[in-house]
Design an enzyme around this catalytic site. Structure first.
Site, PDB file in Angstrom:
ATOM      1  N   ASP A  19       0.655  -1.737  -4.167  1.00  0.00           N
ATOM      2  CA  ASP A  19       0.157  -2.864  -3.383  1.00  0.00           C
ATOM      3  C   ASP A  19       0.687  -4.156  -4.004  1.00  0.00           C
ATOM      4  OD1 ASP A  19      -1.204  -4.440  -1.633  1.00  0.00           O
ATOM      5  OD2 ASP A  19      -3.208  -3.892  -2.343  1.00  0.00           O
ATOM      6  N   ASP A 122       2.859  -4.866   2.933  1.00  0.00           N
ATOM      7  CA  ASP A 122       2.851  -5.056   1.474  1.00  0.00           C
ATOM      8  C   ASP A 122       2.209  -3.894   0.724  1.00  0.00           C
ATOM      9  OD1 ASP A 122       0.198  -5.432   2.126  1.00  0.00           O
ATOM     10  OD2 ASP A 122      -0.072  -7.130   0.801  1.00  0.00           O
ATOM     11  N   GLU A 123       2.266  -2.708   1.291  1.00  0.00           N
ATOM     12  CA  GLU A 123       1.503  -1.597   0.739  1.00  0.00           C
ATOM     13  C   GLU A 123       2.177  -0.273   1.114  1.00  0.00           C
ATOM     14  OE1 GLU A 123      -3.018  -0.194   1.531  1.00  0.00           O
ATOM     15  OE2 GLU A 123      -2.311  -1.950   2.598  1.00  0.00           O
TER      16      GLU A 123
HETATM   17 MG   LIG Z   1      -1.434  -6.745  -1.183  1.00  0.00          MG
END
Ligand SMILES: [Mg+2]
Length: 376
Positions: A19, A122-123
């Protein structure tokens, strides 16, 4: 509730969750060479505290003031004014920059995973069992290596979680954010969950956590202590059985690319292109409510939330976020949809259509009677 000793290092999958830390803000700080200790708020134009609209996201300096994604931009300004009153930096943000940076991060991660699931911009989840030949120390070394590559090649910070289930990997990446790596070995799962707040467990939504709290159940230890039968009476059999699986490390370790083929969706076209973000948000909230009602009737949970935005001129964008586990709690999808919209909407463009989709559906076991935790 059974509490068997875990001696099954062999045979467990090794899942890594990556993350990125305050991703959009980090990209902007790099791009504009900003001072990371100064609050940076990405969102609609605050108009010196008189603007309508919301915060997309912000850096850690702004989070220290309690600023959060999807908060009204006026509230952000009250906490952290920008020029000429304060020194906070406000900007609309550059969506193209984020997609480009995201693609570069994913390209660093992907080669190490036999199965790779980009969960949002974003992960990502990685199944690295084969790459690491089942060796948990190799997995820790791999996470360190990927973290370093992301820092050195892209100048971005990421957190990593390593565990035998999606839940353990996800909770691991939250554990020492920003820039942390947390590994939970299969024989450490009970310890990891003990005394942990039920609110921290992916798969327990805020409404369910509140309901459990009303029965005096605040932590995993509390919930497991009352026993599966009592817990099933408080909630339902499906939830009680699932919670014992969580603590035994028996929940899903499946990493797969998200499909929205099996899905429920609703959309709304505005009679006139809509410039008021708050009007669009109200409509989105109604769509989520309708979709989740439908899901309840069908007896399904979903692991994917998707928001569709069509701008004037018919340009359409879909933004997805995978949940750690399939869920059917409306508040969870409301929060996901709101966050996806806040992060991805381009503030200066009139909106023609808004849509919401719940995907990657799973059918509940029909033999189990489910008590609806949502209903009052
Ligand atoms: Mg994040």
């Amino acid at each position: 509730m059974k509490r068997c000793q875990h001696d099954l290092h062999m045979g467990s999958r090794i899942i890594i969750h990556c993350d990125l830390d305050a991703f959009f803000a980090a990209v902007e700080i790099l791009h504009h060479n900003l001072d990371p200790s100064i609050p940076l708020i990405i969102g609609s134009d605050p108009q010196q505290g008189r603007g309508r609209g919301i915060v997309s996201t912000c850096n850690y300096a702004a989070r220290d003031f309690g600023i959060r994604s999807a908060m009204p931009i006026t509230e952000a300004w009250r906490r952290c004014p920008g020029s000429p009153i304060g020194d906070a930096v406000y900007m609309r943000g550059t969506r193209g920059l984020y997609s480009r940076a995201s693609r570069k991060v994913m390209a660093i991660l992907r080669p190490f995973a036999a199965k790779f699931e980009p969960a949002s911009i974003d992960e990502a989840y990685l199944d690295v069992t084969e790459y690491c030949a089942g060796d948990w120390d190799a997995a820790l070394a791999l996470a360190r290596k990927m973290k370093l590559s992301i820092e050195e090649e892209l100048g971005l910070s990421a957190s990593f979680g390593i565990g035998s289930t999606r839940i353990l990997a996800k909770m691991g990446s939250e554990e020492n954010k920003p820039g942390g790596i947390h590994r939970t070995m299969p024989n450490e799962i009970h310890t990891f969950f003990a005394d942990r707040s039920l609110r921290q467990i992916p798969g327990i939504g805020p409404k369910t956590a509140t309901r459990l709290s009303e029965w005096g159940l605040e932590t995993m230890t509390d919930a497991l202590g009352v026993g599966e039968l009592s817990l099933a009476r408080f909630t339902n059999e499906r939830f009680a059985a699932w919670l014992s699986q969580v603590v035994e490390g028996e929940t899903s370790d499946e990493i797969s690319v998200l499909r929205s083929r099996k899905s429920i969706s609703k959309e709304h076209t505005f009679s006139q292109d809509q410039r008021d973000i708050e009007v669009v948000l109200e409509r989105l909230e109604e769509l989520v409510t309708m979709v989740l009602k439908r899901a309840k009737i069908m007896g399904v949970s979903g692991r994917l939330a998707e928001v569709k935005i069509r701008y004037r001129g018919f340009e359409t964008h879909s933004h997805q976020r995978a949940l750690t586990v399939a869920m059917d709690e409306e508040s969870v999808f409301q929060r996901s949809a709101l966050r996806l919209f806040a992060e991805q909407v381009e503030y200066d463009r009139p909106i023609r259509l808004i849509g919401f989709k719940m995907g990657n559906l799973e059918v509940h076991d029909s033999r189990q009677i489910t008590l609806d935790l949502e209903e009052e």
